[in-house]
Design an enzyme around this catalytic site. Structure first.
Site, PDB file in Angstrom:
ATOM      1  N   GLU A   7       1.541   9.080   6.932  1.00 32.39           N
ATOM      2  CA  GLU A   7       1.334   8.919   8.374  1.00 32.39           C
ATOM      3  C   GLU A   7       2.596   8.512   9.119  1.00 32.39           C
ATOM      4  O   GLU A   7       2.848   8.958  10.221  1.00 32.39           O
ATOM      5  CB  GLU A   7       0.240   7.870   8.629  1.00 32.39           C
ATOM      6  N   ASP A  80      -3.143   6.863   4.778  1.00 33.97           N
ATOM      7  CA  ASP A  80      -3.614   5.499   4.500  1.00 33.97           C
ATOM      8  C   ASP A  80      -4.957   5.479   3.767  1.00 33.97           C
ATOM      9  O   ASP A  80      -5.794   6.382   3.942  1.00 33.97           O
ATOM     10  CB  ASP A  80      -3.732   4.706   5.804  1.00 33.97           C
ATOM     11  N   ASP A  82      -7.965   4.378   3.989  1.00 35.54           N
ATOM     12  CA  ASP A  82      -9.182   3.960   4.692  1.00 35.54           C
ATOM     13  C   ASP A  82      -9.829   5.194   5.322  1.00 35.54           C
ATOM     14  O   ASP A  82      -9.396   6.325   5.119  1.00 35.54           O
ATOM     15  CB  ASP A  82      -8.865   2.891   5.745  1.00 35.54           C
ATOM     16  N   GLU A  84      -9.910   6.231   8.447  1.00 37.12           N
ATOM     17  CA  GLU A  84      -9.028   6.963   9.355  1.00 37.12           C
ATOM     18  C   GLU A  84      -7.988   7.756   8.576  1.00 37.12           C
ATOM     19  O   GLU A  84      -7.641   8.883   8.942  1.00 37.12           O
ATOM     20  CB  GLU A  84      -8.345   5.976  10.317  1.00 37.12           C
ATOM     21  N   TYR A 293      -1.883  -2.995   2.186  1.00 29.53           N
ATOM     22  CA  TYR A 293      -2.466  -2.364   3.370  1.00 29.53           C
ATOM     23  C   TYR A 293      -3.273  -3.377   4.181  1.00 29.53           C
ATOM     24  O   TYR A 293      -4.026  -4.185   3.634  1.00 29.53           O
ATOM     25  CB  TYR A 293      -3.347  -1.192   2.957  1.00 29.53           C
ATOM     26  N   ARG A 295      -5.585  -2.962   6.703  1.00 30.64           N
ATOM     27  CA  ARG A 295      -6.935  -2.709   7.218  1.00 30.64           C
ATOM     28  C   ARG A 295      -7.892  -2.728   6.032  1.00 30.64           C
ATOM     29  O   ARG A 295      -8.027  -1.758   5.302  1.00 30.64           O
ATOM     30  CB  ARG A 295      -6.989  -1.362   7.948  1.00 30.64           C
ATOM     31  N   HIS A 340      -9.568  -1.657  -0.645  1.00 26.43           N
ATOM     32  CA  HIS A 340     -10.412  -2.615  -1.345  1.00 26.43           C
ATOM     33  C   HIS A 340      -9.744  -3.935  -1.679  1.00 26.43           C
ATOM     34  O   HIS A 340     -10.409  -4.887  -2.040  1.00 26.43           O
ATOM     35  CB  HIS A 340     -10.954  -1.973  -2.630  1.00 26.43           C
TER      36      HIS A 340
END
Length: 867
Positions: A7, A80, A82, A84, A293, A295, A340
């Site tokens: 990203e 990423d 997740d 998104e 990460y 989020r 996670h």
């Protein structure tokens, strides 16, 4: 060649270095396409078909990815970890399919940290796209689109001044408005506390009266001064002896490492950061490889990270600070489908990372993660009970001692609201039978306090408790409320604005189900069912649309006047609460028989008299009827020179003063920065503009006044801004001349070159020196070629070099605005015939006139313009 898509451009270079020359790593710069912001992008009647449109400023990025993909043997989607990130990979894949640029082999990898080990390990364990996560993304995106694009037109037509509504944002706004209502409805109660200042062996301590005349005292038991004085005298007249000393051991365990939500909360409490600022800093730390990460709903750390943390603790502290067994934490989230692992440092030997705000945030993350694996803190709480000889009066002192700090040596979790009665001071050694000396007795008056307004930390915590939204979306949700001016923040607390209160009232009255806390939380659970593969996303959308669309159509068919009438009734208790004298709360204070009601106008709602236009009484919507009736005419006094009466009034645009009547009346708005507003200030405002004096160079007057955009100076058509209302009356000649000169220099063509706020080294790509500069529209960062605006919530002096590179790269990636072609210059020969004829006629007429006027014939002299 193997093509890897990530990203962020900041990650791309690092990852390419980790993977080697056989890999090409390109950045998508976030999402590459979205639903077009227009009707029909989601079509419920066509099985919820969705139209996607590439971002215009991403065309060059998409082309670069497609060109590289055509020559690649393998495509690795490494966005990423997740929902998104999964969606971005899916969008990239779909665009490459349309361009027929898809390699034969396509795989998905995820890594939780940008370290060489994490990246290379991820490449060894590829998988396919998780379609359950993508379905959950599609459902969420469609829901938010249908909610916003269906409800917003209703608001525009039925609620003037309203801008938009959102599925989660409207519920977050309701929380803020509900808290405002609680505060307004709160009635404080007086209570008193009796505190004895005691001393034992040279150490002073406080003891509180907890029993008086044989009765146990609760917080509100002493409710007036008379009783407080009696209790104080009883303590003063009594000799107290220690009856009991009770000591209890306490144990406190550390909090788990940060999740997205708890990081936002702690950064708000301890560092004063907004949620959006926290996430922006965390993104930078993640891209630099400093943290995992950011989020995530998870609270556990990887086993290797736990071992590294324990090793770091052992190197810094002795063995007592390490528990026998590693600590393991369980997430409370129902479906923690984000990354996670908890947020933690990637390297526990790295004490510092980043600079300025980023460095402070890293320090918070590092200490929290390390403390999570440390031993519990052992404390000792002591309670001392003192009684008088009769046993009817009792004092109590409490203290807390840390026997072993444990994790508290590194980190202690913050709290939003501390208990004022909590006592944790150190007590002297005391034994039963001792009689400490009484130095003084205080009777202090208190009143109960309303619940505090939400801070960002407490609002995020409440949203999470209710199960509304997801931690990764909280920052953007709160930012939208601020951007729409539905709320404002003062001293890090949320205040509901007039437009926010009215919007909430409208939604509660006409769309009650969709702003209910349990409905929104239930919708999140259903979306989690989709992401877990236990539900179908289109069935979820069908159930929502089946009820929501008819409800929206029903409200749209109502007349605006009907909507206002229903809101008037719905808000009656707030706008027109019962008066203490029993009179009609809707009675107009200006005329005899008028009644007040809610009205809608071009700029929003307000309260007005129904006898308009004969009676022009109004007051702002947000001023409830129980508040001071500042809309009623109030005589402030007379002007000292003219003798005319000056009245204070309130109109639709706020309070003002008026001198005289009718069209000749003088009026002046009352500025908000005058807290001590009185008759003298009213006279000063009505006498404006003020002449400071004549400019020493031009001899023209310098005028000080207040205009539409605030206080200012004026001289010879030039202006200079003043900071406060007081400056209008206090600025002298020297200061005025200086400010006007500085303002002219700033606004002139030859203005001085701006001094950089901050300077960095050369940009890694362009080679230009990077600087933070002040600009006309706000501070920006530049490398001499590309200028990038600094976000509003980031202080320019706090921008780091890494952030400067990221901002410049993101701006450079956007396609430059196309310049309009200059219109071709018209040639003289291309004049219209009519124009030629007119010119010739004019020339002929001039020649004839000249001949008649001349007594003698002279040689004609033709000018080029007349031929």
């Amino acid at each position: 060649m193997q093509l890897v898509i990530v990203e962020s451009p900041a990650k791309a270079k690092t990852i390419e270095n980790y993977l080697g020359k056989d890999f090409t790593v390109l950045a998508s710069y976030g999402h590459v396409r979205d639903l077009p912001p227009k009707d029909g992008s989601v079509r419920p009647d066509e099985d919820f078909e969705m139209d996607w449109e590439p971002y215009k400023d991403k065309q060059s990025r998409i082309k670069a990815i497609a060109d590289a993909a055509k020559s690649a043997d393998r495509l690795i989607l490494a966005t990423d970890p997740d929902r998104e990130g999964e969606a971005i990979s899916w969008h990239v894949l779909e665009l490459l399919k349309k361009r027929r640029a898809l390699p034969k082999e396509v795989e998905r990898v995820t890594f939780n940290a940008i370290t060489k080990k994490a990246v290379t390990d991820a490449m060894k364990a590829p998988r396919q796209l998780d379609m359950d996560l993508i379905d959950a993304y599609l459902a969420r995106r469609a829901l938010d689109y249908l909610f916003g694009f269906t409800l917003s037109p209703v608001l525009w037509r039925k609620l003037p001044g309203a801008k938009s509504a959102g599925r989660v944002q409207s519920v977050a706004l309701r929380l803020i408005v509900d808290r405002e209502r609680e505060i307004e409805a709160f009635k404080p109660q007086e209570y008193w506390q009796i505190l004895a200042k005691m001393e034992q062996d040279g150490t002073e301590f406080d003891a509180r009266l907890v029993r008086f005349d044989g009765n146990k005292l609760e917080r509100l038991s002493i409710g007036d001064k008379a009783m407080a004085d009696a209790a104080k005298k009883a303590v003063e007249d009594s000799r107290f002896t220690i009856e009991d000393v009770e000591t209890k051991p306490l144990k406190r365990n550390p909090a788990p490492p940060f999740t997205t939500s708890t990081l936002q909360q702690e950064a708000a409490r301890k560092l004063g950061f907004s949620a959006s600022h926290t996430m922006r800093l965390a993104q930078g730390l993640y891209e630099d490889g400093a943290i995992t990460y950011m989020r995530t709903d998870g609270v556990q750390m990887d086993e290797s990270a736990i071992s590294a943390a324990r090793k770091a603790i052992a190197e810094r502290y002795d063995g007592h600070y390490i528990p026998e067994k590693p600590r393991h934490y369980a997430t409370k989230a129902k479906n923690a489908q984000e990354a996670h692992e908890a947020i933690r440092p990637t390297d526990f030997t790295r004490d510092k990372a980043g600079s300025a705000d980023a460095g402070r945030l890293y320090d918070l993350i590092f200490k929290r993660a390390m403390a999570s694996q440390m031993a519990a803190a052992n404390l000792e709480r002591t309670t001392v009970t003192l009684r008088d000889p009769t046993g009817r009066h009792e004092l109590r002192a409490t203290g807390q001692v840390v026997k072993f700090a444990g994790f508290l040596a590194v980190y202690e979790e913050g709290r939003d609201n501390k208990d004022d009665d909590e006592e944790s001071g150190l007590l002297p050694v005391m034994h039963k039978g001792d009689s400490p000396a009484k130095k003084d007795v205080l009777a202090t008056q208190h009143s109960t306090q309303p619940p505090p307004r939400f801070s960002e930390a407490s609002l995020v915590k409440r949203l999470e408790e209710l199960g509304i939204g997801r931690p990764s979306t909280y920052a953007s949700t709160l930012q939208v409320l601020k951007d729409r001016n539905y709320v404002r923040t003062e001293k890090n607390r949320f205040f509901a604005e007039e437009s926010g209160r009215l919007l909430t009232a409208f939604l509660e009255r006409f769309f009650e189900r969709y702003v209910a806390y349990d409905f929104t939380a239930g919708m999140e659970d259903e979306l989690d069912e989709v992401s877990g593969g236990r539900a179908e996303w289109k069935k979820l959308l069908e159930a929502f649309w089946r009820d929501f669309k008819p409800k929206s159509d029903e409200v749209m068919e109502r007349k605006p006047s009907e909507v206002t009438e229903e809101l008037d009734e719905f808000l009656s208790d707030f706008l027109f609460p019962p008066k203490e004298d029993g009179s009609d709360p809707r009675a107009c204070p200006n005329c005899a028989d008028g009644r007040l009601a809610l009205r809608g106008g071009r700029y929003g709602a307000f309260v007005a008299c129904n006898n308009y236009p004969e009676c022009k009484y109004t007051r702002p919507f947000a001023q409830p009827g129980g508040a001071q009736e500042t809309g009623e005419e109030g005589l402030m006094g007379e002007h000292p020179e003219t003798g005319e009466e000056i009245h204070r009034k309130t109109g639709r645009f706020g309070p003002y003063v008026q001198m005289g009547e009718g069209k000749e009346a003088k009026r002046a708005s009352i500025p908000k920065d005058l807290e001590d507003f009185d008759l003298d200030w009213a006279v000063k405002l009505l006498d404006l503009p003020r002449e400071v004096g004549n400019h020493p160079e031009t001899s023209e007057p310098i005028i000080a006044a207040i205009g539409r955009y605030g206080p200012y100076l004026k001289h010879a058509g030039k202006y200079a801004k003043l900071q406060t209302t007081r400056d209008v009356f206090e600025t002298g000649m020297n200061a005025a001349v200086t400010m006007l000169a500085e303002a002219q220099q700033r606004g002139g063509k030859g203005r001085a070159k701006a001094e950089p706020i901050k300077a960095f080294g050369a940009h890694p790509t362009s080679g230009g020196e990077m600087k933070v500069l002040p600009g006309r529209y706000g501070p920006y960062v530049t490398d001499g070629t590309t200028n990038a605006t600094i976000p509003k919530d980031v202080k320019p002096e706090d921008v780091t070099e890494e952030e400067a590179i990221r901002l410049i790269d993101e701006r450079a990636a956007k396609a430059p605005a196309k310049k309009k072609k200059a219109a071709p210059k018209k040639k003289a020969a291309a004049k219209k015939p009519a124009a030629k004829k007119a010119t010739a006629t004019k020339a002929a007429t001039a020649k004839t006139t000249a001949k008649k006027a001349a007594p003698k014939k002279k040689p004609a002299t033709k000018k080029p313009a007349e031929t």
